[in-house]
Structures are given as structure tokens and as C-alpha cells.
Design a protein around this motif. Structure first.
Motif, short mmCIF file in Angstrom:
data_model
loop_
_atom_site.label_atom_id
_atom_site.label_comp_id
_atom_site.label_asym_id
_atom_site.label_seq_id
_atom_site.Cartn_x
_atom_site.Cartn_y
_atom_site.Cartn_z
N TRP A 1 0.83 -1.20 0.00
CA TRP A 1 0.00 0.00 0.00
C TRP A 1 0.87 1.26 0.00
O TRP A 1 0.64 2.20 -0.74
CB TRP A 1 -0.92 -0.03 1.22
N GLY A 2 1.89 1.24 0.84
CA GLY A 2 2.77 2.40 0.92
C GLY A 2 3.54 2.65 -0.36
O GLY A 2 3.92 3.79 -0.66
N ALA A 3 3.77 1.58 -1.14
CA ALA A 3 4.51 1.72 -2.40
C ALA A 3 3.60 1.94 -3.60
O ALA A 3 4.08 2.02 -4.73
CB ALA A 3 5.36 0.48 -2.64
N ALA A 4 2.30 2.05 -3.37
CA ALA A 4 1.35 2.21 -4.48
C ALA A 4 1.59 3.54 -5.20
O ALA A 4 1.88 4.56 -4.56
CB ALA A 4 -0.08 2.15 -3.96
N GLU A 5 1.49 3.51 -6.51
CA GLU A 5 1.68 4.70 -7.33
C GLU A 5 0.40 5.03 -8.07
O GLU A 5 -0.28 4.13 -8.59
CB GLU A 5 2.83 4.50 -8.33
N ARG A 6 0.07 6.29 -8.13
CA ARG A 6 -1.13 6.74 -8.83
C ARG A 6 -0.81 7.02 -10.29
O ARG A 6 0.34 7.32 -10.64
CB ARG A 6 -1.67 8.01 -8.15
N PRO A 7 -1.81 6.91 -11.18
CA PRO A 7 -1.57 7.16 -12.61
C PRO A 7 -1.04 8.57 -12.87
O PRO A 7 -1.40 9.53 -12.18
CB PRO A 7 -2.96 6.98 -13.23
N VAL A 8 -0.18 8.68 -13.88
CA VAL A 8 0.37 9.97 -14.27
C VAL A 8 -0.70 10.82 -14.95
O VAL A 8 -0.76 12.03 -14.76
CB VAL A 8 1.58 9.77 -15.21
N VAL A 9 -1.55 10.18 -15.73
CA VAL A 9 -2.60 10.88 -16.47
C VAL A 9 -3.92 10.17 -16.25
O VAL A 9 -3.99 8.93 -16.26
CB VAL A 9 -2.30 10.93 -17.99
N LEU A 10 -4.99 10.94 -16.04
CA LEU A 10 -6.35 10.42 -15.95
C LEU A 10 -7.22 11.21 -16.93
O LEU A 10 -7.17 12.44 -16.96
CB LEU A 10 -6.90 10.56 -14.53
N ILE A 11 -8.02 10.49 -17.72
CA ILE A 11 -8.92 11.12 -18.69
C ILE A 11 -10.32 10.59 -18.45
O ILE A 11 -10.55 9.37 -18.51
CB ILE A 11 -8.48 10.83 -20.14
N ALA A 12 -11.26 11.48 -18.16
CA ALA A 12 -12.64 11.08 -17.92
C ALA A 12 -13.28 10.59 -19.22
O ALA A 12 -12.99 11.11 -20.30
CB ALA A 12 -13.43 12.24 -17.35
N ASP A 13 -14.18 9.59 -19.12
CA ASP A 13 -14.80 9.05 -20.32
C ASP A 13 -15.74 10.05 -20.99
O ASP A 13 -16.10 9.89 -22.15
CB ASP A 13 -15.55 7.76 -20.01
N GLY B 1 -14.78 13.08 -21.56
CA GLY B 1 -13.92 14.05 -22.21
C GLY B 1 -13.92 15.40 -21.52
O GLY B 1 -13.27 16.34 -21.98
N GLY B 2 -14.63 15.51 -20.41
CA GLY B 2 -14.79 16.81 -19.75
C GLY B 2 -13.73 17.15 -18.73
O GLY B 2 -13.70 18.27 -18.22
N LEU B 3 -12.83 16.22 -18.41
CA LEU B 3 -11.82 16.50 -17.39
C LEU B 3 -10.58 15.65 -17.64
O LEU B 3 -10.67 14.48 -18.01
CB LEU B 3 -12.38 16.20 -15.99
N VAL B 4 -9.44 16.30 -17.42
CA VAL B 4 -8.15 15.62 -17.51
C VAL B 4 -7.38 15.94 -16.23
O VAL B 4 -7.39 17.08 -15.75
CB VAL B 4 -7.35 16.08 -18.74
N GLY B 5 -6.72 14.95 -15.69
CA GLY B 5 -5.88 15.16 -14.50
C GLY B 5 -4.50 14.60 -14.73
O GLY B 5 -4.36 13.45 -15.18
N VAL B 6 -3.48 15.39 -14.43
CA VAL B 6 -2.09 14.94 -14.59
C VAL B 6 -1.36 15.12 -13.25
O VAL B 6 -1.73 15.99 -12.45
CB VAL B 6 -1.36 15.71 -15.71
N MET B 7 -0.36 14.30 -13.02
CA MET B 7 0.36 14.37 -11.76
C MET B 7 1.44 15.46 -11.84
O MET B 7 2.28 15.45 -12.74
CB MET B 7 0.99 13.02 -11.43
N ALA B 8 1.36 16.41 -10.91
CA ALA B 8 2.32 17.50 -10.82
C ALA B 8 3.10 17.36 -9.51
O ALA B 8 2.74 16.55 -8.65
CB ALA B 8 1.59 18.85 -10.87
N PRO B 9 4.17 18.13 -9.33
CA PRO B 9 4.93 18.03 -8.07
C PRO B 9 4.08 18.29 -6.82
O PRO B 9 4.31 17.69 -5.77
CB PRO B 9 6.00 19.12 -8.24
N GLU B 10 3.07 19.16 -6.93
CA GLU B 10 2.23 19.47 -5.77
C GLU B 10 1.08 18.49 -5.59
O GLU B 10 0.37 18.54 -4.59
CB GLU B 10 1.64 20.88 -5.89
N GLY B 11 0.88 17.61 -6.56
CA GLY B 11 -0.25 16.70 -6.53
C GLY B 11 -0.98 16.71 -7.86
O GLY B 11 -0.48 17.22 -8.87
N ARG B 12 -2.18 16.14 -7.88
CA ARG B 12 -2.95 16.06 -9.12
C ARG B 12 -3.36 17.45 -9.60
O ARG B 12 -3.97 18.22 -8.86
CB ARG B 12 -4.20 15.21 -8.88
N ALA B 13 -3.03 17.76 -10.85
CA ALA B 13 -3.44 19.01 -11.47
C ALA B 13 -4.62 18.72 -12.39
O ALA B 13 -4.55 17.81 -13.23
CB ALA B 13 -2.29 19.63 -12.27
#
Length: 385
Positions: free
Chosen positions: A221-233, A235-247
Motif C-alpha cells: 500500500w505504501g509503495a502504491a503509485e497513482r496514474p500519471v494521467v487520468l482522462i474522464a470518459d 472528455g470533460g476532465l483531464v488530470g495529470v500528476m504535478a509536483p504538488e499533486g494532481r493538477a
């Protein structure tokens, strides 16, 4: 009667079955509260509603009950002193609150991505009031209904509920009252549960071996990594991993999706704060430069028109369909009906809702077309043919 009034949720059903088994054991002069009673309750609930196995209610209810039965059985068998008679109820309350909290904390964290730090204090201040004031007052109100005097019991009941709510409010405002954790991998919770069940059910010192898989699950659990990019089905939202967290690509709209993404990241920020993390824009469009490709979010016809000058290898995400240059790959809701939501992992792999849920009779996935094959090539998951 209470089971019928409550609506028959999993926790109440489990309690009903356990009480029935307990009374049956008393009639047969057998020990009333054992892990066998918990197992019987689990079997009956699962035979009626097998899907409840994956629900937080089932998991937390049976985890707490099994842990309480095991701990108090161990205290009884080892004849551990619990102090003078007048102090024993207080000691039992402290032990039960601590054990139930510890047993349910990993499950609650896995499902809700939060870890409360003062739950034991809140329980100690509120559970006695629930048992000694609220429940008796509710019974009193029910008895006084034929006389039209139920307000006496309801007023006393309100005093107890006001106290419980005040305790919850005060404890939640303590500094550091809550921690946020990222969502675990698919095997973390089953592995943890299997290890703890072995530790609870097995007899003798070998039961300590169950702590090894449980500890391994926590390390995973502690070593789990979150996706670098997330795209909503949508098409209305995109999330990318930034140094401060999800952008996030938008400060408004798609609020439910944004909330779920941030919660699973273990990120307490709101959507507006997460949108402020997005640094790069081109022609007022959110742009993210990935390894070998560029991601552009252009929701709506007007913004999609601004993205018409996209370059080779660009991935444009939009809520509408339009003609785009051959160099660009356009991801729209129509395209993503082939895959569902899309994630790009830290290793550059492509993960979709379809790959997670699988092909079922009721999923209705459309056959993957050329767009998805091209997407895999762009992000480097497949070599060009």
C-alpha cells in the motif's frame, strides 16, 4: 422488529443473526459468543447477498465483530485482570473501542481514503451516552406514544444526540484529526484480510504467521503509485500528476469525477486548488507535455477549434466530435465508449475501465477501433507496425 424497521442493512442483519445464534447456544447450554457465531452470520448474509462481500459495510462490520470476539476470548482464556468490578465496564469500553477502531481503520482507509486519529476519544465520549440515554429514551418515547406523551422521551433523546453531534464536531476540528491516504492496489485489502483472519482463527503460536501477509499488504500500500494521467470518459476532465499533486484541467464542472480522483490520490485539495496547479497552457488551453506526446484538453466546439493547429503525436481530449488534422488523435465520448475512462501509469502503460471491469454481457463495450490502437502507439505501449 428492529431489523424490519431499520431496512435490513448488512450490519443490522449480521447483528440479528448473531443474536439468534447466541440465544440458540444459550438454549443448548453452549458458549454464546464465539467466532463460529460470526462465521454463521457471515455465511447467511453472503448467501442472501453475495455482492455485499465487496461493500464497506460488510467488511467493517465483520472485521470489528471478529476482532472483538477474538480479543475478549483471549482475555477471558488468559484470565487477564480488568481491575475492580466498578472499573470493568470502563476498561471494557476502552478495549472494545480501541479494537474495533484498529480493525476497521485499514478498511475505512482503503474505501474512503481517510484515517481519523481521534476516533477512540470520540467513541469514549459518545458510546456511553448512546447506550444509556439515546436508546432508553427512544424506547420510552415508543411506550408513551399511545398516551400522546412521546415528546418526553424524544426530548431526552435529542439531548443525547446533541451531545454526540457536539463531540463529533469538536473532535473533527482538532488539528491533525484526519489524514488522507492514496487508494491501495487491488490485492492489498484481500491480502491484509487473509493475514488477519489467519491470525484470528488459527490456534497456537503459528497464528502470528498471519501478521506477515498483513504487513506485506501495508508495505504494498505504501509503495502504491497513482496514474500519471487520468482522462474522464466524458472528455470533460483531464488530470495529470504535478509536483504538488494532481493538477486538473478545469476548476469547475465534472465535480464528482474530480472529487473521486483527488480522494483516490489521498489529496485533500478541492477542485479549484487542484486546477490552479496546472502550469502550462497554449492558446488558453490546458496542455501537458508527456514522454513523447503532448496532451491537450479542449472541451466544447470553440476550444476544439483552437486546438486545430495541433502537432504530430498530440492527443486532444474533447467533449465534442469534429474534423481534426491527421497528425492529431482526438479522444471524444464516442471514442471512449470503446474503453471508458483512461489512465496512463507511471511505467507508460495504458489502463482503461474496460481492462479493469472486463468484458461482460451487460457492459456494452464497443469494439476497439483504430483510435485506441493509435493511442497505445503514441504513449509507447505498442510499437508502430
Amino acid at each position: 422488529g428492529y431489523l424490519a424497521l431499520s431496512g435490513g442493512n448488512v450490519a443490522t442483519e449480521r447483528a440479528f443473526v448473531m443474536v439468534a445464534v447466541m440465544f440458540g447456544a444459550v438454549l443448548l447450554n453452549r458458549r454464546a459468543i464465539t467466532l463460529r457465531a460470526v462465521a454463521v452470520a457471515a455465511w447467511i448474509v453472503l448467501l442472501r447477498r453475495p455482492e455485499s462481500l465487496l461493500s464497506p459495510g460488510f467488511q467493517m462490520s465483520f472485521a470489528a465483530t471478529a476482532a472483538l470476539v477474538a480479543v475478549f476470548a483471549a482475555l477471558r482464556n488468559k484470565e487477564v485482570p480488568m481491575g475492580p468490578r466498578w472499573l470493568q465496564p470502563v476498561v471494557a469500553l476502552v478495549i472494545s473501542s480501541a479494537v474495533a477502531g484498529a480493525a476497521t481503520a485499514p478498511i475505512a482507509a482503503a474505501h474512503f481514503n481517510t484515517v481519523p486519529h481521534y476516533g477512540l476519544l470520540a467513541n469514549l465520549l459518545s458510546v456511553p451516552v448512546m447506550g444509556s440515554v439515546v436508546i432508553p429514551a427512544a424506547v420510552l418515547a415508543l411506550c408513551l406514544v399511545p398516551l400522546g406523551l412521546e415528546m418526553i422521551g424524544l426530548t431526552i433523546m435529542r439531548w443525547g444526540l446533541d451531545w454526540i453531534l457536539a463531540v463529533a464536531q469538536a473532535v473533527s476540528e482538532f488539528e491533525g484529526a484526519l489524514s488522507h491516504v492514496p487508494a491501495p492496489g487491488a490485492w492489498v485489502l484481500p491480502l491484509f484480510a487473509a493475514g488477519m483472519l489467519f491470525a484470528v482463527i488459527w490456534q497456537g503460536r503459528l497464528r502470528l504467521a498471519g501478521l506477515l501477509p498483513a504487513a506485506s499488504a501495508l508495505l504494498m500500500w505504501g509503495a502504491a503509485e497513482r496514474p500519471v494521467v487520468l482522462i474522464a470518459d466524458s472528455g470533460g476532465l483531464v488530470g495529470v500528476m504535478a509536483p504538488e499533486g494532481r493538477a486538473l484541467s478545469r476548476a469547475k464542472g465534472q465535480g464528482f469525477i474530480a472529487k473521486i480522483w483527488l480522494e483516490n490520490d489521498g489529496d485533500p485539495a478541492g477542485q479549484i486548488a487542484a486546477a490552479a496547479r496546472w502550469r502550462e497552457e497554449t492558446d488558453a488551453l490546458p496542455v501537458w507535455q508527456g514522454p513523447g506526446f503532448r496532451l491537450v484538453h479542449a472541451p466544447g466546439k470553440r476550444k476544439l477549434a483552437q486546438a486545430s493547429t495541433c502537432k504530430k503525436g498530440d492527443i486532444v481530449v474533447s467533449t465534442v466530435t469534429a474534423q481534426t488534422p491527421e497528425n492529431c488523435l482526438l479522444l471524444t465520448p464516442a471514442v471512449m465508449r470503446q474503453t471508458g475512462s483512461i489512465a496512463v501509469t507511471t511505467t507508460g502503460g495504458l489502463q482503461t475501465s474496460r481492462s479493469v471491469s472486463g468484458q461482460r454481457l451487460w457492459t456494452g463495450w464497443q469494439p476497439e477501433g483504430a483510435e485506441i490502437s493509435r493511442l497505445r502507439r503514441i504513449i509507447g505501449q505498442e510499437s508502430p507496425q
